[in-house]
Motif scaffolding. Sequence first.
Motif, PDB file in Angstrom:
ATOM      1  N   TYR A 133       0.838  -1.202   0.000  1.00 24.55           N
ATOM      2  CA  TYR A 133       0.000   0.000   0.000  1.00 24.55           C
ATOM      3  C   TYR A 133       0.875   1.255   0.000  1.00 24.55           C
ATOM      4  N   GLY A 135       0.221   4.463  -0.803  1.00 24.49           N
ATOM      5  CA  GLY A 135      -0.336   5.656  -0.162  1.00 24.49           C
ATOM      6  C   GLY A 135      -0.183   5.614   1.342  1.00 24.49           C
ATOM      7  N   GLN A 139       2.116   8.128   3.670  1.00 25.83           N
ATOM      8  CA  GLN A 139       1.440   8.864   4.740  1.00 25.83           C
ATOM      9  C   GLN A 139       2.152   8.672   6.071  1.00 25.83           C
ATOM     10  N   ASN A 166      -1.645   2.470  -6.688  1.00 26.95           N
ATOM     11  CA  ASN A 166      -2.906   2.966  -6.120  1.00 26.95           C
ATOM     12  C   ASN A 166      -3.614   1.949  -5.235  1.00 26.95           C
ATOM     13  N   GLN A 167      -2.902   0.945  -4.734  1.00 27.93           N
ATOM     14  CA  GLN A 167      -3.528  -0.059  -3.880  1.00 27.93           C
ATOM     15  C   GLN A 167      -3.716   0.465  -2.452  1.00 27.93           C
ATOM     16  N   LYS A 169      -6.345   1.455   1.121  1.00 28.65           N
ATOM     17  CA  LYS A 169      -7.419   2.386   1.481  1.00 28.65           C
ATOM     18  C   LYS A 169      -6.956   3.836   1.498  1.00 28.65           C
ATOM     19  N   ASN A 171      -5.520   6.998  -0.099  1.00 26.13           N
ATOM     20  CA  ASN A 171      -5.350   7.549  -1.438  1.00 26.13           C
ATOM     21  C   ASN A 171      -3.941   8.136  -1.586  1.00 26.13           C
ATOM     22  N   TYR A 172      -3.188   7.612  -2.562  1.00 26.51           N
ATOM     23  CA  TYR A 172      -1.802   8.077  -2.714  1.00 26.51           C
ATOM     24  C   TYR A 172      -1.736   9.556  -3.072  1.00 26.51           C
ATOM     25  N   LYS A 173      -2.769  10.064  -3.765  1.00 28.63           N
ATOM     26  CA  LYS A 173      -2.775  11.477  -4.150  1.00 28.63           C
ATOM     27  C   LYS A 173      -2.838  12.379  -2.914  1.00 28.63           C
ATOM     28  N   GLU A 174      -3.668  11.993  -1.958  1.00 32.66           N
ATOM     29  CA  GLU A 174      -3.784  12.775  -0.730  1.00 32.66           C
ATOM     30  C   GLU A 174      -2.517  12.661   0.115  1.00 32.66           C
TER      31      GLU A 174
END
Length: 386
Positions: A133, A135, A139, A166-167, A169, A171-174
Amino acid sequence: MKSNLFISALFALTISLASCNSSNAKPQKKVETEKPDSAATTKIQVALLLDTSNSMDGLIDQAKSRLWNIVNTLTTLKYDGKTPDIEISLYEYGNDGLSEKSNYIRQVTALSQDLDLISEKLFALRTNGGSEYCGAVIQDATKELKWSSENNSMKLIYIAENEGFNQGKINYKEAISDALKNDIYVNTIFCGNKTEGINIFWKDGADRGKGKYFNIDSDRAVQYIATPYDDEIAKCDEKINKTYINYGSKGLEKKRNQAVQDQNAKRVSASNYTDRAVSKSKAVYKNESWDLVDKVKNDANAIAKIQKEELPAELKDKSTAEIQAIVTEKKKERETIQKEISVLAKKRQQYIDTEAKKTKTQDDLGNTINSSIMAFAKVKGYTVEK
């Protein structure tokens, strides 16, 4: 009545004089916090987020093979003519041996200047299939690590694996947006075909993170260029180890770990061991937490503060003056060896650069990180001194 008038006049005169004295008095100096030298507080911080799922043995091997080479690249960077502090952090993710609640993520080390610790933890990593994951780990690194607030510091995340970006929960963008708010640049390294990596959002991750997108063959062994100077540098490394004087409750353990990391580097290759030896000749390789020579550099009165039981056996019966003389001698000896390695290292790098031009540069984990570090350094106003 006259008496009352006299007293009133005297009181008024006293107030007036007090007011005059107050206005003529020298103003109190403002207590200002001294502004720190920007170069002295500048840091280069690098977080390596490595996939340790089953298919990533090659990636971990490349990381082991290139750690000291990356460190040496970082040490060539200067800000205002000074070497910034270098801090490295390790995260592993995508490993079934980790907790599902943590999204299969583990902070292996926080941002640290203890380079032997980074090496120790890196060599201890083991792969075990799992869910990756991106994202979530970005984070975690953004929120958990103590990133510098200094504007001139360079803060970089490198994330590497071979599955979809993009796997999970989170969101990689956030996650990347939050990193950028803290001036942390996200670089992505896809372990596979370049086009495939683009299709599963690895390039998008780098673009959003204002970083670089790379693809590598993680199963390919790192290629080294042997030089005529490697053996001489290795001999210097053996001598420099004898200049370390352990102290404190963990001093002996740390000194032994230094030797273990020498052996870890040597088992990878002779060139990797040479890279490590070069790193040990640099200012960023410092061990004041357990080495008395480095400790005294930062605190001239350190010897007087240390308890006898914290000293190695050979120094327990020595006077403070005797210990000081021994430390001074070891310091001079180390500096002489470091200068010798520095001269040899420059000749070695020139040889490597010349030979590398004859063949296509291999895109491995180390080369991708090194090339992007140099690009970011130029943007941030750093200079390169090889």
